[in-house]
Design an enzyme around this catalytic site. Structure first.
Site, mmCIF file in Angstrom:
data_model
loop_
_atom_site.group_PDB
_atom_site.id
_atom_site.type_symbol
_atom_site.label_atom_id
_atom_site.label_comp_id
_atom_site.label_asym_id
_atom_site.label_seq_id
_atom_site.Cartn_x
_atom_site.Cartn_y
_atom_site.Cartn_z
ATOM 1 N N ARG A 1 0.844 -1.190 0.000
ATOM 2 C CA ARG A 1 0.000 0.000 0.000
ATOM 3 C C ARG A 1 0.874 1.233 0.000
ATOM 4 N NH1 ARG A 1 -2.463 3.236 4.609
ATOM 5 N NH2 ARG A 1 -3.867 4.675 3.501
ATOM 6 N N HIS B 1 -2.740 11.101 0.598
ATOM 7 C CA HIS B 1 -2.236 10.842 1.950
ATOM 8 C C HIS B 1 -1.578 12.128 2.462
ATOM 9 C CE1 HIS B 1 -0.896 7.451 4.815
ATOM 10 N NE2 HIS B 1 -0.560 8.579 5.392
ATOM 11 N N GLU C 1 -7.506 8.777 5.925
ATOM 12 C CA GLU C 1 -7.818 9.373 7.225
ATOM 13 C C GLU C 1 -8.313 10.827 7.159
ATOM 14 O OE1 GLU C 1 -4.356 8.735 9.669
ATOM 15 O OE2 GLU C 1 -4.923 6.646 9.968
ATOM 16 N N ASN D 1 -7.398 1.822 9.594
ATOM 17 C CA ASN D 1 -6.094 2.000 10.253
ATOM 18 C C ASN D 1 -6.302 1.907 11.754
ATOM 19 O OD1 ASN D 1 -5.186 2.509 7.702
ATOM 20 N ND2 ASN D 1 -4.764 4.690 8.003
ATOM 21 N N TYR E 1 -4.471 1.590 15.626
ATOM 22 C CA TYR E 1 -3.254 1.696 16.433
ATOM 23 C C TYR E 1 -3.507 1.457 17.907
ATOM 24 C CZ TYR E 1 -0.768 3.217 12.324
ATOM 25 O OH TYR E 1 -0.203 3.249 11.079
ATOM 26 N N GLU F 1 -3.514 -0.035 7.856
ATOM 27 C CA GLU F 1 -2.346 0.321 8.680
ATOM 28 C C GLU F 1 -2.509 -0.277 10.078
ATOM 29 O OE1 GLU F 1 -1.279 4.474 9.075
ATOM 30 O OE2 GLU F 1 -1.803 4.852 6.983
HETATM 31 O O1 LIG Z 1 1.526 7.610 13.157
HETATM 32 C C1 LIG Z 1 1.763 6.490 12.391
HETATM 33 C C2 LIG Z 1 0.954 6.538 11.103
HETATM 34 C C3 LIG Z 1 1.401 7.642 10.141
HETATM 35 O O2 LIG Z 1 2.783 7.544 9.882
HETATM 36 C C4 LIG Z 1 0.567 7.499 8.853
HETATM 37 O O3 LIG Z 1 0.993 8.366 7.817
HETATM 38 C C5 LIG Z 1 -0.894 7.805 9.139
HETATM 39 O O4 LIG Z 1 -1.754 7.260 8.131
HETATM 40 C C6 LIG Z 1 -1.294 7.303 10.509
HETATM 41 N N1 LIG Z 1 -2.504 7.401 11.064
HETATM 42 C C7 LIG Z 1 -2.410 6.950 12.340
HETATM 43 C C8 LIG Z 1 -3.533 6.903 13.304
HETATM 44 C C9 LIG Z 1 -4.231 8.247 13.362
HETATM 45 C C10 LIG Z 1 -3.377 9.282 13.986
HETATM 46 C C11 LIG Z 1 -2.476 9.960 13.185
HETATM 47 C C12 LIG Z 1 -1.702 10.971 13.739
HETATM 48 C C13 LIG Z 1 -1.850 11.274 15.095
HETATM 49 C C14 LIG Z 1 -2.748 10.560 15.866
HETATM 50 C C15 LIG Z 1 -3.510 9.563 15.308
HETATM 51 C C16 LIG Z 1 -1.132 6.561 12.557
HETATM 52 N N2 LIG Z 1 -0.465 6.775 11.407
#
Ligand SMILES: OC[C@@H]1[C@@H](O)[C@H](O)[C@@H](O)c2[nH]c(CCc3ccccc3)c[n+]21
Length: 447
Positions: free
Chosen positions: A78, A122, A167, A292, A294, A351
């Site tokens: 991706r 993005h 996002e 995505n 986390y 993600e």
């Molecule tokens: O932070 C890790 C990754 C980024 O490097 C990606 O570009 C992005 O798609 C992404 N989204 C998220 C979860 C949403 C989020 C982003 C930034 C700050 C807090 C939450 C985590 N990440």
């Protein structure tokens, strides 16, 4: 190896990156600047003054990086396209040099038996469009659909899985409400306008795809399950607001053609009323949801917390370097929530990953990253549990293939399953990459 964690046949195993975070060479071959090319030059906005001028130098090293994916046995990749490489002014003139780069990348992926999953946006808006208001200008729906159509005509067929936006919540919350991300605005009246224009642009790009494309297109959203800190009415109301704001604000319009009611409560006078025809455009059917994941948030009422009046409560748990609680159960819970709320749509985990301090690269060919190994294993098992509960999960893209530019955090946070030495550009697979390779090769049985 056990059958315990075998995934469905054809489950799509891959990794994920984004253009501005890895490519470097932002202005070569006719490319125009993006809002991130500008934002990183705004003093104080990015850790240590880090920029994407070089990043992982992927624009020049993409063949080696694809070879690395093949050596790991990955089936998919991706990535995102830098809009300003294709249309340097964001609209109008097409730049052949930009199309040629993504031609080379896509063809190299296909030659190596790796399926490309292409994200059109993005976060790296062409600066020329920001000069015309960017996501605050209603015309951006047409600008985005025009860009998308150029890409569909050139790549559809070689690319069979498209995503419009990565996002939209982060674009709005980070770029227009709190100002931590490009274009760095802090305005509660702008945020709902940006949200609505992002959704209209998504709808216009899906509509254009139905006219030009023959494969699948979806929307990528970040979802973070909210759990009440107590069963008090105040905390439960705070959870409802936080859940509406992050998790339902984008999927409800796409699936139901309407915003959650809580949004007007949250934004008050700053919440516009939009014409019904906008929602007909926004609710174009999509083929899958990109999810995505986390972390989760345990949430309480907080009268001072603007604009949600909700705040997270720290847990006695492991946290990643980005301050996110390691909570794999939240992934299972959210997949079940998607199944039940939106009618069990096909879902790709587009993600999932973690930033932990990585010890300096040891001698030899593998760097040990025990915390990331543990995170990866637990979250894949959480997905397997959801699949066993009937959730239609079709694939998993590990965030990220490479250590890269973590936006405002610069190079200080490493999410890669492959270590990058940014002085030498040397790639070194971490133990998490070796484990992931075995998991992919056994379709989960090595979990
Ligand atoms: O932070 C890790 C990754 C980024 O490097 C990606 O570009 C992005 O798609 C992404 N989204 C998220 C979860 C949403 C989020 C982003 C930034 C700050 C807090 C939450 C985590 N990440």
């Amino acid at each position: 190896m056990s059958q315990a964690f075998e995934f469905p046949q054809g489950f799509l195993w891959g990794s994920a990156t984004s253009a501005y975070q890895i490519e470097g060479s932002p202005l070569v071959d006719g490319a125009g600047p993006s809002i991130w090319h500008r934002f990183v030059r705004t003093p104080g906005m990015v850790h240590d003054g880090d920029t994407g001028d070089v990043a992982c130098d992927h624009y020049r090293r993409y063949k080696d990086d694809v070879r690395l994916m093949r050596e790991l046995g990955l089936k998919a990749y991706r990535f995102s396209v830098a809009w300003a490489r294709i249309l340097p002014e964001g609209k109008g003139r097409v730049n052949p040099g930009g199309l040629d780069f993504y031609d080379r990348l896509v063809d190299t992926l296909l030659e190596n038996g790796i399926e490309p999953l292409l994200t059109l946006y993005h976060w790296d808006l062409p600066a020329a469009l920001d000069d015309r208001g960017g996501w605050l200008n209603p015309d951006i729906a047409h600008w985005f659909a025009e860009y998308a159509s150029v890409m569909y005509r050139r790549f559809d067929g070689r690319v069979k899985k498209w995503a419009t936006l990565n996002e939209p919540w982060v674009v709005t919350d980070g770029g227009y409400l709190h100002g931590a991300l490009a274009p760095g605005h802090r305005n509660r009246f702008e945020a709902p306008i940006a949200t609505h224009h992002l959704l209209r642009a998504h709808g216009a790009a899906v509509q254009a795809y139905r006219a030009e494309g023959k494969h699948a297109i979806g929307l990528v959203v970040n979802l973070e399950p909210k759990y009440a800190a107590s069963d008090s009415a105040e905390d439960r109301a705070a959870v409802r607001r936080a859940d509406a704001y992050m998790n339902r604000q984008y999927l409800d319009p796409v699936f139901f053609g309407r915003y959650p009611d809580e949004l007007e409560e949250i934004f008050g006078e700053a919440w516009p009323q939009w014409p019904a025809e906008d929602f007909e455009l926004i609710r174009q059917p999509i083929d899958y949801v990109g999810f995505n994941y986390y972390t989760r948030s345990v949430t309480r009422h907080d009268e001072q917390a603007w604009p949600l009046k909700a705040a997270p409560v720290k847990q006695h748990a492991t946290y990643t370097e980005t301050g996110w609680e390691v909570f794999p159960q939240g992934l299972t819970d959210t997949l079940v929530w998607l199944r039940d709320r939106y009618g069990n749509p096909p879902v790709y985990i587009t993600e999932n990953g973690s930033a932990f301090y990585d010890p300096p690269v040891a001698d030899g060919d593998t760097l040990d990253d025990p915390l990331r190994v543990d995170y990866l294993r637990k979250h894949l098992r959480a997905i397997h549990a959801a699949i066993c509960m009937g959730c239609d999960v079709r694939g998993y893209m590990a965030w990220s293939l490479l250590d890269n530019l973590e936006w405002s955090l610069g190079f200080s946070k490493r999410f890669g399953i492959v270590h990058v030495d940014f002085q030498t550009q040397k790639r070194t697979p971490k133990r998490s990459a070796r484990l992931y390779s075995r998991i992919v090769g056994s379709n989960g049985r090595a979990l």
